[in-house]
Design an enzyme around this catalytic site. Structure first.
Site, PDB file in Angstrom:
ATOM      1  N   ALA A   5      -7.498  26.172  35.901  1.00  0.00           N
ATOM      2  CA  ALA A   5      -8.415  27.233  35.476  1.00  0.00           C
ATOM      3  C   ALA A   5      -8.035  27.628  34.050  1.00  0.00           C
ATOM      4  O   ALA A   5      -7.054  27.140  33.509  1.00  0.00           O
ATOM      5  CB  ALA A   5      -8.300  28.417  36.421  1.00  0.00           C
ATOM      6  N   CYS A   6      -8.810  28.523  33.474  1.00  0.00           N
ATOM      7  CA  CYS A   6      -8.566  29.013  32.119  1.00  0.00           C
ATOM      8  C   CYS A   6      -7.099  29.415  31.962  1.00  0.00           C
ATOM      9  O   CYS A   6      -6.589  30.110  32.813  1.00  0.00           O
ATOM     10  CB  CYS A   6      -9.473  30.221  31.852  1.00  0.00           C
ATOM     11  SG  CYS A   6      -9.200  31.020  30.279  1.00  0.00           S
ATOM     12  N   PRO A   7      -6.391  29.003  30.931  1.00  0.00           N
ATOM     13  CA  PRO A   7      -6.834  28.210  29.791  1.00  0.00           C
ATOM     14  C   PRO A   7      -6.520  26.720  29.933  1.00  0.00           C
ATOM     15  O   PRO A   7      -6.462  26.017  28.934  1.00  0.00           O
ATOM     16  CB  PRO A   7      -6.005  28.808  28.659  1.00  0.00           C
ATOM     17  CG  PRO A   7      -4.689  29.131  29.311  1.00  0.00           C
ATOM     18  CD  PRO A   7      -4.999  29.458  30.752  1.00  0.00           C
ATOM     19  N   GLY A   8      -6.338  26.233  31.164  1.00  0.00           N
ATOM     20  CA  GLY A   8      -5.963  24.837  31.408  1.00  0.00           C
ATOM     21  C   GLY A   8      -6.833  23.799  30.715  1.00  0.00           C
ATOM     22  O   GLY A   8      -6.319  22.973  29.968  1.00  0.00           O
TER      23      GLY A   8
END
Lengths: 181, 83
Positions: B21-24
């Site tokens: 998920a963000c920031p992945g």
């Protein structure tokens, strides 16, 4: 007339040069809070900024310093008060709690399982990523003294230094973005 | 680019960030962009809704060319060209 113009242009160029030299593509952050949610927000912003090739400098102070303790390490030569503080404060990023809805730890473990389900990286993973991205971590020396933490009980992190407010201010003064979390 | 054009595009590198998920996805894109040459095409898989807004913004700021997205059943394919 021409001479006057040239002089003015030279003056303006000098001023612009000074202004441009003053700000770097840099993000300076104060991480004052020792809560899971707030440190997570700080780490997400920090790693995001690193994706923009910004230099990121995080200044961990007060409650924030506890998140940088390594659960496997212990500090030597502590007095009674420091030992007490050491027992009461969370030992590392894996032990920090939610700022709201902690409910004796129930809320914190619930959010952690929801984070896992939603593929949100844990704080420990975020610190590892931050290190790989070259994010600099500064720990406030005064806070460490207050909490009774020793340098040797802090996490292994590639760019970690113990310093004071002057370092933060010098970094913040030349940063485009400054945040206090 | 149209969806058809994007589907026929050969990417120089594909990075699968569906497990983050963000920031992945953004970090995965940044890492992958460092591994390809200028003018080459990077394709990112993301299951994170925000990525669709984030990656184009990031490309704009970094000077890369955002080519477009292809929606799959449970994820999005994002295409970009390195500056």
């Amino acid at each position: 007339m021409n001479n006057e113009f040239e002089q003015q242009i030279a003056q303006l160029q000098a001023r612009i040069g000074k202004m441009e030299a003053g700000t770097k593509d840099q993000l300076s952050m104060v991480v004052f809070s020792g809560d899971l949610d707030k440190i997570l927000a700080a780490m997400i912003i920090a790693t995001g900024a690193a994706a923009y090739d910004m230099q990121v400098k995080m200044f961990f102070t007060f409650w924030g310093t506890a998140a940088l303790r390594d659960p496997k390490k212990t500090g030597k030569g502590k007095n009674f008060m420091s030992k007490m503080f050491g027992k009461m404060l969370p030992k590392g990023a894996g032990k920090v709690k939610l700022s709201k809805m902690n409910m004796c730890g129930m809320g914190t473990s619930m959010i952690k399982s929801i984070m896992k389900k939603n593929h949100v990286a844990s704080l420990e993973e975020m610190f590892k990523t931050a290190g790989e991205l070259g994010i600099v971590i500064h720990i406030c020396e005064m806070s460490m003294n207050l909490m009774g933490f020793k340098r040797e009980e802090m996490i292994d992190y590639p760019n970690l230094d113990v310093c004071g407010v002057a370092t933060f201010l010098a970094d913040a003064a030349e940063s485009k973005i400054q945040l206090f979390i | 680019m149209t969806t058809e054009e994007l589907k026929n595009l050969t990417s120089n590198k594909v990075v699968d960030a569906r497990g983050t998920a963000c920031p992945g996805p953004l970090l995965a894109a940044k890492k992958a962009v460092g591994e390809i040459g200028s003018g080459e095409i990077l394709e990112i898989y993301s299951a994170d809704e925000g990525t669709k807004v984030d990656i184009p913004k990031w490309c704009q700021k970094m000077g890369h060319e955002f080519l477009g997205i292809v929606e799959e059943d449970s994820y999005t394919r994002l295409f970009m060209k390195k500056a």
